[in-house]
Write an enzyme that holds these catalytic residues in place. Structure first.
Site, PDB file in Angstrom:
ATOM      1  N   LYS A 199      36.047 -38.497  -2.973  1.00  0.00           N
ATOM      2  CA  LYS A 199      36.327 -38.831  -1.614  1.00  0.00           C
ATOM      3  C   LYS A 199      37.268 -37.844  -1.075  1.00  0.00           C
ATOM      4  O   LYS A 199      37.365 -37.598  -0.028  1.00  0.00           O
ATOM      5  CB  LYS A 199      36.996 -40.190  -1.776  1.00  0.00           C
ATOM      6  CG  LYS A 199      36.005 -41.479  -2.079  1.00  0.00           C
ATOM      7  CD  LYS A 199      34.835 -41.324  -0.859  1.00  0.00           C
ATOM      8  CE  LYS A 199      34.047 -42.531  -1.504  1.00  0.00           C
ATOM      9  NZ  LYS A 199      32.967 -42.767  -0.127  1.00  0.00           N
ATOM     10  N   ASP A 232      18.625 -47.349   1.752  1.00  0.00           N
ATOM     11  CA  ASP A 232      19.322 -47.725   0.615  1.00  0.00           C
ATOM     12  C   ASP A 232      18.479 -47.451  -0.631  1.00  0.00           C
ATOM     13  O   ASP A 232      17.381 -47.648  -0.350  1.00  0.00           O
ATOM     14  CB  ASP A 232      19.708 -49.288   0.843  1.00  0.00           C
ATOM     15  CG  ASP A 232      20.890 -49.591  -0.272  1.00  0.00           C
ATOM     16  OD1 ASP A 232      22.018 -49.943   0.545  1.00  0.00           O
ATOM     17  OD2 ASP A 232      20.744 -50.157  -1.326  1.00  0.00           O
ATOM     18  N   TYR A 253      36.159 -40.865  -8.602  1.00  0.00           N
ATOM     19  CA  TYR A 253      36.070 -41.439  -7.298  1.00  0.00           C
ATOM     20  C   TYR A 253      37.065 -40.851  -6.427  1.00  0.00           C
ATOM     21  O   TYR A 253      36.457 -40.268  -5.168  1.00  0.00           O
ATOM     22  CB  TYR A 253      36.423 -42.921  -7.421  1.00  0.00           C
ATOM     23  CG  TYR A 253      36.220 -43.562  -6.084  1.00  0.00           C
ATOM     24  CD1 TYR A 253      34.792 -44.076  -5.656  1.00  0.00           C
ATOM     25  CD2 TYR A 253      37.233 -43.923  -5.242  1.00  0.00           C
ATOM     26  CE1 TYR A 253      34.674 -44.650  -4.461  1.00  0.00           C
ATOM     27  CE2 TYR A 253      37.025 -44.603  -4.166  1.00  0.00           C
ATOM     28  CZ  TYR A 253      35.697 -45.128  -3.650  1.00  0.00           C
ATOM     29  OH  TYR A 253      35.618 -45.733  -2.523  1.00  0.00           O
ATOM     30  N   ASN A 299      27.118 -42.711   4.347  1.00  0.00           N
ATOM     31  CA  ASN A 299      28.046 -43.551   3.823  1.00  0.00           C
ATOM     32  C   ASN A 299      27.505 -44.072   2.438  1.00  0.00           C
ATOM     33  O   ASN A 299      28.486 -44.312   1.607  1.00  0.00           O
ATOM     34  CB  ASN A 299      27.857 -45.012   4.634  1.00  0.00           C
ATOM     35  CG  ASN A 299      28.305 -46.396   3.991  1.00  0.00           C
ATOM     36  OD1 ASN A 299      29.398 -46.368   3.927  1.00  0.00           O
ATOM     37  ND2 ASN A 299      27.578 -47.241   3.751  1.00  0.00           N
ATOM     38  N   THR A 346      33.520 -56.102   0.353  1.00  0.00           N
ATOM     39  CA  THR A 346      32.116 -55.877   0.194  1.00  0.00           C
ATOM     40  C   THR A 346      31.705 -55.915  -1.254  1.00  0.00           C
ATOM     41  O   THR A 346      32.639 -55.855  -2.125  1.00  0.00           O
ATOM     42  CB  THR A 346      31.876 -54.262   0.563  1.00  0.00           C
ATOM     43  OG1 THR A 346      32.602 -53.508  -0.210  1.00  0.00           O
ATOM     44  CG2 THR A 346      32.359 -53.947   2.011  1.00  0.00           C
TER      45      THR A 346
END
Length: 245
Positions: free
Chosen positions: A151, A31, A147, A81, A182
Site C-alpha cells: 500500500k 472481480d 500489506y 481497487n 467490508t
C-alpha cells in the site's frame, strides 16, 4: 460515461460500481469471483457488465480493458481497487510465497491496470483514475509487512502516474481508507484473532468503522471530471486515525 471498477464483487468496489452506475455511467464490474460480480450487476437498473478476471495476471487485465472498450467505450473513470488483506505474520516468519501473493495482487495488479487503461485515456485526452491505498499507505504496522509495503507502493505509483499523464488531461489519485465495514476487514479480523489481536476501533463518534458507501462517495468525488487540478493526491478517509499517535 464509461467506468471500470476492479474488486467490484463486494465491499468498496461494489459500492463504487453502484455509485457510478446510479450517476449514469456504464460500468464494467471486474472481480475474481464471477458470481459476486454478477450479483453487483443485478443490484442496479443501470448498465453494469460483469467480468471475471484475476488482476495479478497481466493478460487477464489486458483482456478486461479490451472488453470494456469494445462493449462500453473508452473508459472515462477507472477505480483500480482489487486487493487482498495479506497474511499477518512478522517479517522473519512470513514465507516468500505469502509475500509474493500479496504483492502480486495489491501492487502488480494496480500497475497492470494503469499500464493497460492509461493509453486509452491518453489517446482520448481525458480520464480520472483512483487507486485504492489504505491507512497502511501512510503508517507502518507490526506483522503487516506485505500489506503495508504494497500500500505504500500504491501511493508512489499513484504520484508517478499522475506526473506522467497530467499533460494529457488525465488525473490519478489515491484513496486511503481506514477500517471499513467490508468482507476484507472480516478476513483481516480473523487473521488477527488467530494471533490474539484485534482491530483498533478509532473512528468518528461512536463508530469504529466507515461504511463502504461512505468510502464510495469519496472515491466518486475523485473520479469527477470537473476537478482536474486534483491529481497526484492521497486522500485519507479514516476518521482521523492516521493523524493520531
Amino acid at each position: 460515461m464509461v467506468a471500470i471498477v476492479t474488486g467490484a464483487g463486494s465491499g468498496i468496489g461494489r459500492a463504487v460500481a453502484l455509485e457510478l452506475s446510479s450517476a449514469g455511467a456504464a460500468v464494467l464490474a471486474v472481480d475474481i469471483d464471477e458470481d459476486a460480480a454478477q450479483e453487483t450487476a443485478r443490484m442496479t437498473t443501470g448498465t453494469v457488465v460483469s467480468h471475471r478476471a484475476d488482476v495479478s495476471k497481466p493478460d487477464e487485465v489486458a483482456e478486461y480493458v479490451a472488453i470494456a472498450v469494445a462493449e462500453l467505450g473508452v473508459p472515462d473513470q477507472f477505480f483500480n481497487n482489487a486487493g487482498v488483506a495479506g497474511c499477518n505474520r512478522s517479517i522473519v516468519d512470513m514465507s516468500i510465497d505469502e509475500w509474493s501473493s500479496t504483492l502480486s495482487v495489491n501492487l502488480d495488479g494496480m500497475f497492470y491496470g494503469l499500464k493497460y487503461v492509461l493509453p486509452h485515456m491518453i489517446a482520448a485526452g481525458r480520464g480520472q483514475v483512483v487507486n485504492t491505498g489504505s491507512i497502511a499507505s501512510l503508517q507502518g504496522a507490526a506483522k503487516r509487512a506485505d500489506y503495508v509495503a504494497s500500500k505504500h507502493a500504491v501511493l508512489g505509483l499513484t504520484r508517478t502516474a499522475a506526473a506522467e499523464v497530467r499533460e494529457h488531461g488525465v488525473a490519478v489519485n489515491c484513496i486511503c481508507p481506514g477500517s471499513t465495514d467490508t468482507p476484507i476487514i472480516g478476513k483481516f479480523r480473523a487473521l488477527l484473532a488467530r494471533d490474539g489481536q484485534s482491530i483498533p476501533t478509532r473512528g468518528v463518534g461512536d463508530r469504529g468503522m466507515a461504511s463502504a458507501e461512505e468510502i464510495a462517495r469519496t472515491a466518486a468525488f475523485l473520479l469527477r471530471a470537473d476537478v482536474p487540478f486534483l491529481t497526484g493526491a492521497a486522500l485519507s478517509v479514516d476518521g482521523g486515525a492516521s493523524g493520531q499517535y
